[in-house]
Design an enzyme around this catalytic site. Structure first.
Site, PDB file in Angstrom:
ATOM      1  N   HIS A  80       0.931  -1.333   0.128  1.00 49.66           N
ATOM      2  CA  HIS A  80      -0.113  -0.038  -0.109  1.00 49.66           C
ATOM      3  C   HIS A  80       0.962   1.163  -0.221  1.00 49.66           C
ATOM      4  O   HIS A  80       0.439   2.432  -0.424  1.00 49.66           O
ATOM      5  CB  HIS A  80      -1.064  -0.036   1.251  1.00 49.66           C
ATOM      6  CG  HIS A  80      -2.214  -0.975   0.684  1.00 49.66           C
ATOM      7  ND1 HIS A  80      -2.227  -2.290   0.923  1.00 49.66           N
ATOM      8  CD2 HIS A  80      -3.361  -0.865  -0.085  1.00 49.66           C
ATOM      9  CE1 HIS A  80      -3.325  -2.943   0.440  1.00 49.66           C
ATOM     10  NE2 HIS A  80      -3.912  -1.807  -0.245  1.00 49.66           N
TER      11      HIS A  80
ATOM     12  N   CYS B 150      -6.692  -4.077 -12.928  1.00 44.49           N
ATOM     13  CA  CYS B 150      -6.595  -2.767 -11.909  1.00 44.49           C
ATOM     14  C   CYS B 150      -5.593  -2.931 -10.785  1.00 44.49           C
ATOM     15  O   CYS B 150      -5.381  -1.914 -10.045  1.00 44.49           O
ATOM     16  CB  CYS B 150      -8.049  -2.564 -11.234  1.00 44.49           C
ATOM     17  SG  CYS B 150      -8.657  -3.756 -10.104  1.00 44.49           S
TER      18      CYS B 150
HETATM   19  C1  PEP Z   1      -5.050  -5.986  -6.241  1.00 44.84           C
HETATM   20  O1  PEP Z   1      -4.995  -6.627  -5.223  1.00 44.84           O
HETATM   21  O2  PEP Z   1      -4.218  -5.848  -7.364  1.00 44.84           O
HETATM   22  C2  PEP Z   1      -5.857  -4.804  -6.239  1.00 44.84           C
HETATM   23  C3  PEP Z   1      -6.398  -4.163  -7.165  1.00 44.84           C
HETATM   24  O3  PEP Z   1      -6.558  -4.651  -4.732  1.00 44.84           O
HETATM   25  P1  PEP Z   1      -5.802  -4.054  -3.575  1.00 44.84           P
HETATM   26  O4  PEP Z   1      -4.545  -3.533  -4.033  1.00 44.84           O
HETATM   27  O5  PEP Z   1      -6.524  -3.032  -3.027  1.00 44.84           O
HETATM   28  O6  PEP Z   1      -5.627  -5.181  -2.736  1.00 44.84           O
END
Ligand code: PEP
Ligand code: MG
Length: 556
Positions: free
Chosen positions: A186, A486
């Protein structure tokens, strides 16, 4: 003397500035007995620290305004509570040091609040924060959380959790450096969202002295400590040239031969919308709604609060798609009211859709807020579920959407290998797929995305990950349905071409990456992208896959 450290570059650009460390949690102060002659001095120290923290919280509240001001002012009042001050002084008189007396006085106040019912229990986290601030001041260590600074700085941390970063002031953070975290952590996602350069998985980052000037190259992953003036101007000139090369890129995403690939933005809430619009996003491909939930881990936001946030985002894209992901709690995004406290492996436990199916009331409220938010607006609302493993999960989500009267397309995220392998069966229940390559890599390689030591397996160029993307894309093409990406893979311009070559129909990323992806896609034909995809999948290692794709794209 200039030295160079190397980590993983995750967000382009160059930042030069002084290091400020993210304050870590304050440890419990040792219980030591003070001599009686020290009592007045310790009582004075305690009173000064309580007052200083109250003044600081009030000032921050004035700066923040809105809801944050009310919370910060309530915290300032806690620090000035006369009963609490009296209790601290009593404990010091009985022989406690100032920091220990504060710690213990807050503990008994905390127990009273926690026992007092739901609303007050919700304030316990705020109370802990006030206690930590006072104890940190008394111990002379950095305040926990985001540094207090009037000057722009380079933020250095072991890692950054979404809740840590909610209070970051983007105008002050020049760049990020973290010791932990991989390219899909993150910290990396947030850095891209803010458009600031970032390097993660940098060994020794937390040993950098506070205030040291560093130059962070978010492209190469290098961090120059005490850079010479020659090095500084070399880096800033190269970064400016890269930016200028993008200036001509605008309009919808398409390959050189006109194959359309909508370029969408990943957002965490209305605050991210202006950057997305400015970057020319054709809509939102991932609205991470959990960011609306993270400022209160005790209960979900009301339907009204959710409604307002969803409506604001939908209204910003009158001609576009807005893909909203329902709450993805658990693992690194813990919410006390949803996430079980005692799971041995939270990333493999009750998270994402699993926790929503266990709390249907939370899902129902969110879907109802979404249904109301889209009424009368021209944007095309699409809703998707995180962490879907199989057709049964997909059906449960689709049933919940129908029951909530949602007039929207519903789809699922492919983040677990089983969903990619059985994509055709999953697509019997829903209208589209969206690949979350961050979690898909985590679960394919059994490599926690928060752990810097396993960053190698978080590399989205891993051929096994590309195989799973191909599986899902082929299934969607066979069913004549959309399959987007995404996850952070979509933000790498070269990899974006490979994804298109694999059959991916749309790409969603942090707004700052859109111009880079748009410009690279526009230089290559769909056939070139296809050849790059085949070449990448034929490799055995991530680095070789990248090189093979680069060679295929450079060939005529
Ligand atoms: C992913 O896991 O690629 C995603 C887009 O969700 P997050 O990064 O919010 O877990
Ligand atoms: Mg995910």
């Amino acid at each position: 003397m200039e030295t160079t450290l190397r980590g993983v570059g995750v967000s382009h650009g160059v930042a030069i500035g002084g290091v400020r460390h993210m304050g870590t949690a304050v440890l419990e102060p040792a219980a030591r007995q003070i001599p009686s002659e020290e009592v007045p001095r310790e009582q004075r120290r305690a009173r000064q620290a309580l007052d200083a923290v109250a003044v600081d919280l009030t000032a921050r509240g004035r700066l923040a305004g809105g809801d944050a001001q009310a919370v910060l002012e309530a915290q300032a009042l806690m620090a000035q509570d006369p009963e609490l001050t009296a209790d601290v002084e009593r404990r010091i008189a009985a022989g406690s040091s100032a920091e220990r007396a504060v710690y213990d006085a807050f503990a008994s106040y905390r127990a009273l609040l926690a026992a007092a019912g739901e609303y007050l229990a919700g304030r316990v986290a705020d109370l802990d924060d006030v206690r930590d601030r006072i104890v940190a001041r008394l111990l002379g260590v950095p305040m926990p959380g985001v540094p207090d600074s009037d000057e722009p700085y380079v933020l250095v941390a072991r890692d950054l959790a979404p809740a840590d970063t909610a209070l970051l002031d983007p105008s002050l953070v020049l760049g990020f450096v973290t010791e932990e975290g991989g390219p899909t952590s993150h910290s990396a996602i947030l850095a891209r969202a803010l458009g600031v350069p970032a390097v993660v998985a940098l060994p020794g980052a937390t040993d950098l002295a506070e205030g040291t000037v560093v130059a962070v190259d978010g492209g190469s992953g290098e961090v120059f400590v005490a850079p010479s003036s020659t090095k500084r101007s070399e880096l800033t000139t190269a970064a400016a040239a890269r930016k200028a090369a993008l200036a001509g890129s605008s309009g919808p995403g398409r390959t050189a031969d006109g194959h359309r690939v909508p370029l969408l933005a990943n957002v965490g809430g209305p605050a991210d919308v202006p950057a997305a619009v400015a970057a020319g996003a054709e809509g939102v491909g991932l609205f991470r709604t959990e960011f609306l939930f993270l400022d209160d881990s005790v209960r979900a936001p009301s339907e009204e609060k959710q409604f307002a946030a969803y409506r604001e985002v939908l209204a910003a894209f009158p001609e576009g798609r807005v893909v909203v992901r329902v709450l993805d709690a658990g693992a690194d995004k813990r919410l006390d009211f949803l996430t079980p406290a005692d799971e041995p492996n939270p990333a493999l436990g009750v998270r994402g859709l699993r926790s929503l199916l266990a709390h249907p009331d939370v899902l129902r409220t969110q879907l109802r807020a979404l249904a109301r938010a889209s009424e009368g607006l021209p944007a095309r609302l699409e809703v998707m579920a995180p962490m879907v493993a199989d057709r049964q999960d997909a059906k449960a989500f689709a049933d919940a959407c129908r029951a909530a009267g949602l007039a929207a397309e519903f789809g699922v995220m492919v983040e677990i290998p089983s969903a990619a392998l059985r994509a055709r069966s999953v697509l019997r229940e829903v209208g589209f797929l969206s690949l979350g390559t961050n979690d898909l890599a985590q679960y394919t390689f059994a490599a926690d995305r928060q752990v810097g030591a396993v960053a190698r397996w978080q590399d989205p160029w891993q051929p096994a990950l590309l195989d799973l993307v191909a599986f899902a894309a082929e299934a969607a093409m066979a069913e004549d349905k959309g399959c987007g990406v995404c996850g952070e893979a979509a933000a790498d311009p070269l990899l974006a071409c490979v994804l298109v070559g694999l059959g991916i129909s749309s790409l969603s990323m942090g707004a700052a990456s859109i111009p880079y992806v748009r410009a690279t896609l526009a230089r290559h034909t769909l056939a070139q992208c296809g050849r790059a995809a085949t070449a990448a999948r034929a490799a055995d290692r991530a680095a070789d896959a990248r090189q093979a794709a680069q060679a295929a794209l450079s060939a005529a």
